[in-house]
Design a protein around this motif. Structure first.
Motif, PDB file in Angstrom:
ATOM      1  N   ILE A  26       0.852  -1.192   0.000  1.00  0.00           N
ATOM      2  CA  ILE A  26       0.000   0.000   0.000  1.00  0.00           C
ATOM      3  C   ILE A  26       0.892   1.247   0.000  1.00  0.00           C
ATOM      4  CG2 ILE A  26      -1.788   1.291   1.225  1.00  0.00           C
ATOM      5  CD1 ILE A  26      -2.636  -1.312   2.577  1.00  0.00           C
ATOM      6  N   TYR A  27       0.583   2.155  -0.890  1.00  0.00           N
ATOM      7  CA  TYR A  27       1.273   3.444  -0.917  1.00  0.00           C
ATOM      8  C   TYR A  27       0.352   4.508  -0.323  1.00  0.00           C
ATOM      9  CZ  TYR A  27       4.557   1.035  -3.837  1.00  0.00           C
ATOM     10  OH  TYR A  27       5.481   0.143  -4.279  1.00  0.00           O
ATOM     11  N   PRO A  28       0.945   5.527   0.299  1.00  0.00           N
ATOM     12  CA  PRO A  28       0.076   6.558   0.885  1.00  0.00           C
ATOM     13  C   PRO A  28      -0.788   7.205  -0.193  1.00  0.00           C
ATOM     14  CG  PRO A  28       2.334   6.815   1.659  1.00  0.00           C
ATOM     15  CD  PRO A  28       2.372   5.778   0.569  1.00  0.00           C
ATOM     16  N   PRO A  29      -2.042   7.472   0.121  1.00  0.00           N
ATOM     17  CA  PRO A  29      -2.911   8.138  -0.852  1.00  0.00           C
ATOM     18  C   PRO A  29      -2.555   9.624  -0.912  1.00  0.00           C
ATOM     19  CG  PRO A  29      -4.058   7.857   1.222  1.00  0.00           C
ATOM     20  CD  PRO A  29      -2.706   7.228   1.402  1.00  0.00           C
ATOM     21  N   ASP A  30      -3.061  10.326  -1.929  1.00  0.00           N
ATOM     22  CA  ASP A  30      -2.803  11.774  -2.009  1.00  0.00           C
ATOM     23  C   ASP A  30      -3.369  12.486  -0.788  1.00  0.00           C
ATOM     24  OD1 ASP A  30      -1.647  11.303  -4.387  1.00  0.00           O
ATOM     25  OD2 ASP A  30      -3.445  11.749  -5.579  1.00  0.00           O
ATOM     26  N   GLU A  31      -4.523  12.029  -0.364  1.00  0.00           N
ATOM     27  CA  GLU A  31      -5.154  12.665   0.801  1.00  0.00           C
ATOM     28  C   GLU A  31      -5.673  11.592   1.730  1.00  0.00           C
ATOM     29  OE1 GLU A  31      -8.440  14.702  -0.960  1.00  0.00           O
ATOM     30  OE2 GLU A  31      -7.302  16.588  -0.950  1.00  0.00           O
ATOM     31  N   ARG A  32      -5.613  11.895   3.037  1.00  0.00           N
ATOM     32  CA  ARG A  32      -6.272  11.006   3.987  1.00  0.00           C
ATOM     33  C   ARG A  32      -7.774  11.299   3.983  1.00  0.00           C
ATOM     34  NH1 ARG A  32      -1.696  11.361   7.938  1.00  0.00           N
ATOM     35  NH2 ARG A  32      -2.717  13.163   8.864  1.00  0.00           N
ATOM     36  N   LEU A  33      -8.537  10.427   4.614  1.00  0.00           N
ATOM     37  CA  LEU A  33      -9.983  10.642   4.727  1.00  0.00           C
ATOM     38  C   LEU A  33     -10.248  12.032   5.308  1.00  0.00           C
ATOM     39  CD1 LEU A  33     -12.408   8.597   4.286  1.00  0.00           C
ATOM     40  CD2 LEU A  33     -12.461   8.417   6.744  1.00  0.00           C
ATOM     41  N   ASP A  34      -9.450  12.389   6.313  1.00  0.00           N
ATOM     42  CA  ASP A  34      -9.536  13.724   6.907  1.00  0.00           C
ATOM     43  C   ASP A  34      -8.140  14.063   7.407  1.00  0.00           C
ATOM     44  OD1 ASP A  34      -9.808  15.846   8.795  1.00  0.00           O
ATOM     45  OD2 ASP A  34     -11.950  15.379   8.965  1.00  0.00           O
ATOM     46  N   GLU A  35      -7.572  15.154   6.897  1.00  0.00           N
ATOM     47  CA  GLU A  35      -6.175  15.477   7.236  1.00  0.00           C
ATOM     48  C   GLU A  35      -5.978  15.783   8.719  1.00  0.00           C
ATOM     49  OE1 GLU A  35      -3.554  14.940   5.396  1.00  0.00           O
ATOM     50  OE2 GLU A  35      -4.823  14.347   3.723  1.00  0.00           O
ATOM     51  N   ASP A  36      -7.033  16.195   9.402  1.00  0.00           N
ATOM     52  CA  ASP A  36      -6.889  16.537  10.822  1.00  0.00           C
ATOM     53  C   ASP A  36      -7.022  15.331  11.735  1.00  0.00           C
ATOM     54  OD1 ASP A  36      -6.612  19.164  10.132  1.00  0.00           O
ATOM     55  OD2 ASP A  36      -8.779  19.564  10.268  1.00  0.00           O
ATOM     56  N   GLN A  43       1.106  -3.111   7.464  1.00  0.00           N
ATOM     57  CA  GLN A  43       0.580  -2.006   6.648  1.00  0.00           C
ATOM     58  C   GLN A  43      -0.946  -1.846   6.740  1.00  0.00           C
ATOM     59  OE1 GLN A  43       1.268  -2.584   2.438  1.00  0.00           O
ATOM     60  NE2 GLN A  43      -0.287  -4.176   2.283  1.00  0.00           N
ATOM     61  N   ALA A  44      -1.662  -2.884   7.112  1.00  0.00           N
ATOM     62  CA  ALA A  44      -3.126  -2.751   7.263  1.00  0.00           C
ATOM     63  C   ALA A  44      -3.569  -3.598   8.444  1.00  0.00           C
ATOM     64  CB  ALA A  44      -3.849  -3.204   5.995  1.00  0.00           C
ATOM     65  N   TYR A  45      -4.716  -3.212   9.015  1.00  0.00           N
ATOM     66  CA  TYR A  45      -5.260  -3.997  10.122  1.00  0.00           C
ATOM     67  C   TYR A  45      -6.761  -3.691  10.253  1.00  0.00           C
ATOM     68  CZ  TYR A  45      -5.698  -6.588  14.389  1.00  0.00           C
ATOM     69  OH  TYR A  45      -6.088  -7.528  15.311  1.00  0.00           O
ATOM     70  N   SER A  46      -7.398  -4.534  11.087  1.00  0.00           N
ATOM     71  CA  SER A  46      -8.812  -4.359  11.429  1.00  0.00           C
ATOM     72  C   SER A  46      -9.702  -4.444  10.187  1.00  0.00           C
ATOM     73  CB  SER A  46      -8.999  -3.016  12.160  1.00  0.00           C
ATOM     74  OG  SER A  46     -10.031  -3.150  13.096  1.00  0.00           O
ATOM     75  N   TRP A  47      -9.655  -5.610   9.589  1.00  0.00           N
ATOM     76  CA  TRP A  47     -10.370  -5.858   8.337  1.00  0.00           C
ATOM     77  C   TRP A  47     -11.860  -6.094   8.600  1.00  0.00           C
ATOM     78  CZ3 TRP A  47      -5.501  -7.604   9.499  1.00  0.00           C
ATOM     79  CH2 TRP A  47      -4.474  -7.283   8.599  1.00  0.00           C
ATOM     80  N   LEU A  48     -12.666  -5.635   7.667  1.00  0.00           N
ATOM     81  CA  LEU A  48     -14.107  -5.831   7.764  1.00  0.00           C
ATOM     82  C   LEU A  48     -14.606  -6.287   6.405  1.00  0.00           C
ATOM     83  CD1 LEU A  48     -16.240  -4.867  10.056  1.00  0.00           C
ATOM     84  CD2 LEU A  48     -16.937  -3.360   8.212  1.00  0.00           C
ATOM     85  N   VAL A  49     -15.277  -7.428   6.405  1.00  0.00           N
ATOM     86  CA  VAL A  49     -15.693  -8.051   5.145  1.00  0.00           C
ATOM     87  C   VAL A  49     -17.176  -7.779   4.911  1.00  0.00           C
ATOM     88  CG1 VAL A  49     -15.836 -10.254   3.910  1.00  0.00           C
ATOM     89  CG2 VAL A  49     -14.072  -9.917   5.668  1.00  0.00           C
ATOM     90  N   THR A  92     -12.623  -3.999   3.730  1.00  0.00           N
ATOM     91  CA  THR A  92     -12.009  -2.711   4.054  1.00  0.00           C
ATOM     92  C   THR A  92     -11.175  -2.867   5.327  1.00  0.00           C
ATOM     93  OG1 THR A  92     -12.439  -0.379   4.510  1.00  0.00           O
ATOM     94  CG2 THR A  92     -14.105  -1.942   5.244  1.00  0.00           C
ATOM     95  N   SER A  93     -10.198  -1.983   5.494  1.00  0.00           N
ATOM     96  CA  SER A  93      -9.333  -2.027   6.675  1.00  0.00           C
ATOM     97  C   SER A  93      -8.703  -0.646   6.785  1.00  0.00           C
ATOM     98  CB  SER A  93      -8.250  -3.093   6.509  1.00  0.00           C
ATOM     99  OG  SER A  93      -7.407  -2.762   5.417  1.00  0.00           O
ATOM    100  N   PHE A  94      -7.877  -0.426   7.794  1.00  0.00           N
ATOM    101  CA  PHE A  94      -7.214   0.885   7.834  1.00  0.00           C
ATOM    102  C   PHE A  94      -5.740   0.738   7.501  1.00  0.00           C
ATOM    103  CE2 PHE A  94      -4.699   1.239  11.766  1.00  0.00           C
ATOM    104  CZ  PHE A  94      -5.147   0.163  12.506  1.00  0.00           C
ATOM    105  N   PHE A  95      -5.199   1.820   6.998  1.00  0.00           N
ATOM    106  CA  PHE A  95      -3.797   1.884   6.588  1.00  0.00           C
ATOM    107  C   PHE A  95      -2.991   2.180   7.849  1.00  0.00           C
ATOM    108  CE2 PHE A  95      -0.770   4.471   3.626  1.00  0.00           C
ATOM    109  CZ  PHE A  95       0.117   3.412   3.589  1.00  0.00           C
ATOM    110  N   ARG A 118       5.475   9.562  10.526  1.00  0.00           N
ATOM    111  CA  ARG A 118       5.614   9.489   9.068  1.00  0.00           C
ATOM    112  C   ARG A 118       5.118   8.163   8.513  1.00  0.00           C
ATOM    113  NH1 ARG A 118       8.709   7.617   5.377  1.00  0.00           N
ATOM    114  NH2 ARG A 118      10.284   6.653   6.692  1.00  0.00           N
ATOM    115  N   ARG A 119       5.292   7.125   9.317  1.00  0.00           N
ATOM    116  CA  ARG A 119       4.954   5.798   8.802  1.00  0.00           C
ATOM    117  C   ARG A 119       3.548   5.324   9.162  1.00  0.00           C
ATOM    118  NH1 ARG A 119       9.893   1.700   9.241  1.00  0.00           N
ATOM    119  NH2 ARG A 119      11.599   3.045   8.628  1.00  0.00           N
ATOM    120  N   PHE A 120       2.755   6.193   9.752  1.00  0.00           N
ATOM    121  CA  PHE A 120       1.395   5.768  10.102  1.00  0.00           C
ATOM    122  C   PHE A 120       0.417   6.273   9.056  1.00  0.00           C
ATOM    123  CE2 PHE A 120      -2.630   6.174  12.556  1.00  0.00           C
ATOM    124  CZ  PHE A 120      -2.796   4.826  12.834  1.00  0.00           C
ATOM    125  N   GLY A 121      -0.358   5.340   8.485  1.00  0.00           N
ATOM    126  CA  GLY A 121      -1.305   5.714   7.430  1.00  0.00           C
ATOM    127  C   GLY A 121      -2.459   6.559   7.957  1.00  0.00           C
ATOM    128  N   GLY A 122      -3.152   6.038   8.988  1.00  0.00           N
ATOM    129  CA  GLY A 122      -4.223   6.792   9.629  1.00  0.00           C
ATOM    130  C   GLY A 122      -5.406   7.103   8.738  1.00  0.00           C
TER     131      GLY A 122
END
Ligand code: FRU
Length: 425
Positions: free
Chosen positions: A31-41, A333-339, A349-352, A375-379
């Motif tokens: 997984i590569y970081p996306p251009d934007e997070r769901l919410d930058e804050d 790189q990912a955790y907490s998967w939901l099917v 889906t899961s979180f980065f 730096r290394r946390f997707g969030g």
């Protein structure tokens, strides 16, 4: 589920888990970081969809809703569990999400709120939400504590207008379940790692129409009774708990014996949930590499089990149980998967989480300097994974964008996942 249930609890055994291994059917691409997070804050992690009582995804005036545990994005990611706050986000296309805000203003139970599920009941003037969550920590303790109770908030309503979607209180909060100490371990019975009693998941059984809550728990293992070949394994006692509502009232539940446990194998079977397909029950959980008992090699991964009915004899999918994991060079790189079900395929889906591509794997991220941890946390949400399912076998068949959550009526892209992606890093 029958009240007469008296059989042995189905088990995820050391023999099953000894077969765990990465292969091309279960390793997600880097997984590569996306251009934007769901919410930058915000940092977000465990996420769930607002669903109808029958488990289908709720769509309110053309919008779907997700809930997520959140923390400020300038807080060290490792501290996030201590301040977790549930927020909602909504979307008309399942790709672009608008932050709605905090779900609860006040009155929540626990020092902080951990994962849960949310059920939408459209009856009445305004659609009502039944919001199940984990009340973590004792309400009036000064120190941070790790007590976990299953709580329910009712009375919240959903409103839409041209400016968007709003979830309003006031909410009424109550505890619906605590561990009994017999089927489900209490805090004072736990040895070693902290106990678990959390992550309620509302479920209406399509076969019987009965109403349940699933949750993560532990099976009490009396010391010195030789339950495990090696006494050190005894604290690895995860279970998937279940409670029943005999009247169908979604506010009243009674504990029942666990659906499955993993004594001598694994301590945490997190965020249990079910997908029912053609009368077959697929039970999924997330677990960590470090919660497997010594002598077993596990992974941060999505695991699954299959049975013919809710109370059936669950067997691990793919013989060992692993369905989806992270690549060897980015094991967290990912955790907490939901099917969830998407017709021909399952979507996951899961979180980065922590990413570290092109670097040696991290055993303990908290040992990194703070700026590296940041730096290394997707969030944010990870790319959605497409899974093929054939009986008790699963296979990765592709990915969608970060946080793309299509409804069943929305078709998936026809392009198949490029094999090369999986190999590149
Ligand atoms: C999984 C989990 C859940 C819990 C939450 C707390 O990522 O451990 O079991 O509800 O995180 O942050």
């Amino acid at each position: 589920m029958s009240e007469e249930f008296a059989g042995d609890t189905p088990a995820w055994t050391r023999d099953h888990a000894a077969g765990l291994h990465r292969d091309e059917s279960n390793v997600a691409p880097i997984i590569y970081p996306p251009d934007e997070r769901l919410d930058e804050d915000l940092h977000i992690w465990d996420t769930w969809l607002l669903r109808n009582r029958d488990g289908s995804i709720a769509e309110i005036d053309g919008r779907r809703v997700i809930f997520a545990l959140t923390s400020p994005s300038d807080l060290l990611p490792g501290k996030r569990h201590d301040v977790a706050t549930i927020r909602y986000f909504y979307s008309t296309d399942g790709e672009n999400w608008t932050t709605g805000g905090r779900v609860f203003d006040d009155g929540t139970l626990g020092q902080r709120q951990w994962a849960g599920s949310a059920m939408y009941d459209p009856d009445g003037d305004d659609g009502e939400v039944y919001f199940y969550y984990t009340a973590a920590g004792e309400d009036d303790a000064e120190e941070l504590t790790y007590t976990q109770r299953i709580a329910l908030a009712t009375g919240g309503t959903v409103h839409t207008d041209e400016s968007g979607l709003r979830i309003d209180g006031p909410w009424d909060h109550r505890v619906v379940l605590t561990p009994d100490g017999d089927w489900y371990e209490r805090e004072d019975q736990s040895r070693g790692m902290i106990y678990t009693f959390r992550d309620p998941w509302f479920f209406e059984d399509p076969q019987s129409g009965e109403t349940y809550l699933l949750f993560e728990a532990n099976t009490p293992v009396p010391e010195g009774e030789g339950e495990c070949e090696d006494p050190v394994w005894e604290e690895f006692n995860g279970s998937i708990g279940i409670a029943h509502s005999p009247s169908g009232d979604p506010t009243e539940f009674e504990l029942r014996p666990p659906l499955l446990d993993s004594v001598c194998v694994n301590q945490e079977l997190e965020r249990p949930h079910l997908v029912v397909r053609d009368g077959t029950y697929y039970l999924f959980i997330s677990s960590h590499v470090h919660t497997f008992a010594p002598g077993l090699e596990g992974y941060d991964a999505l695991y699954g089990f299959v049975a013919d009915d809710l109370r059936g004899d669950y067997e691990p999918l793919n013989d060992h149980g692993m369905v989806l994991t992270n690549p060897e060079n980015a094991p967290f790189q990912a955790y907490s998967w939901l099917v969830y079900d998407h017709g021909d395929e399952l979507l996951v889906t899961s979180f980065f989480n922590y990413f570290d591509y092109n670097r040696p794997s991290l055993d303990d991220v908290s040992l990194l300097p703070p700026d590296e941890q940041m730096r290394r946390f997707g969030g944010t949400l990870a790319p959605t994974v497409r899974l093929g399912l054939d009986g008790d076998r699963t296979e990765l068949v592709g990915t969608l964008d970060h946080g793309h959550l299509p409804l069943r009526r929305e078709s998936l892209p026809t392009t198949w996942w490029d094999q090369a992606d999986r190999e590149s890093d």
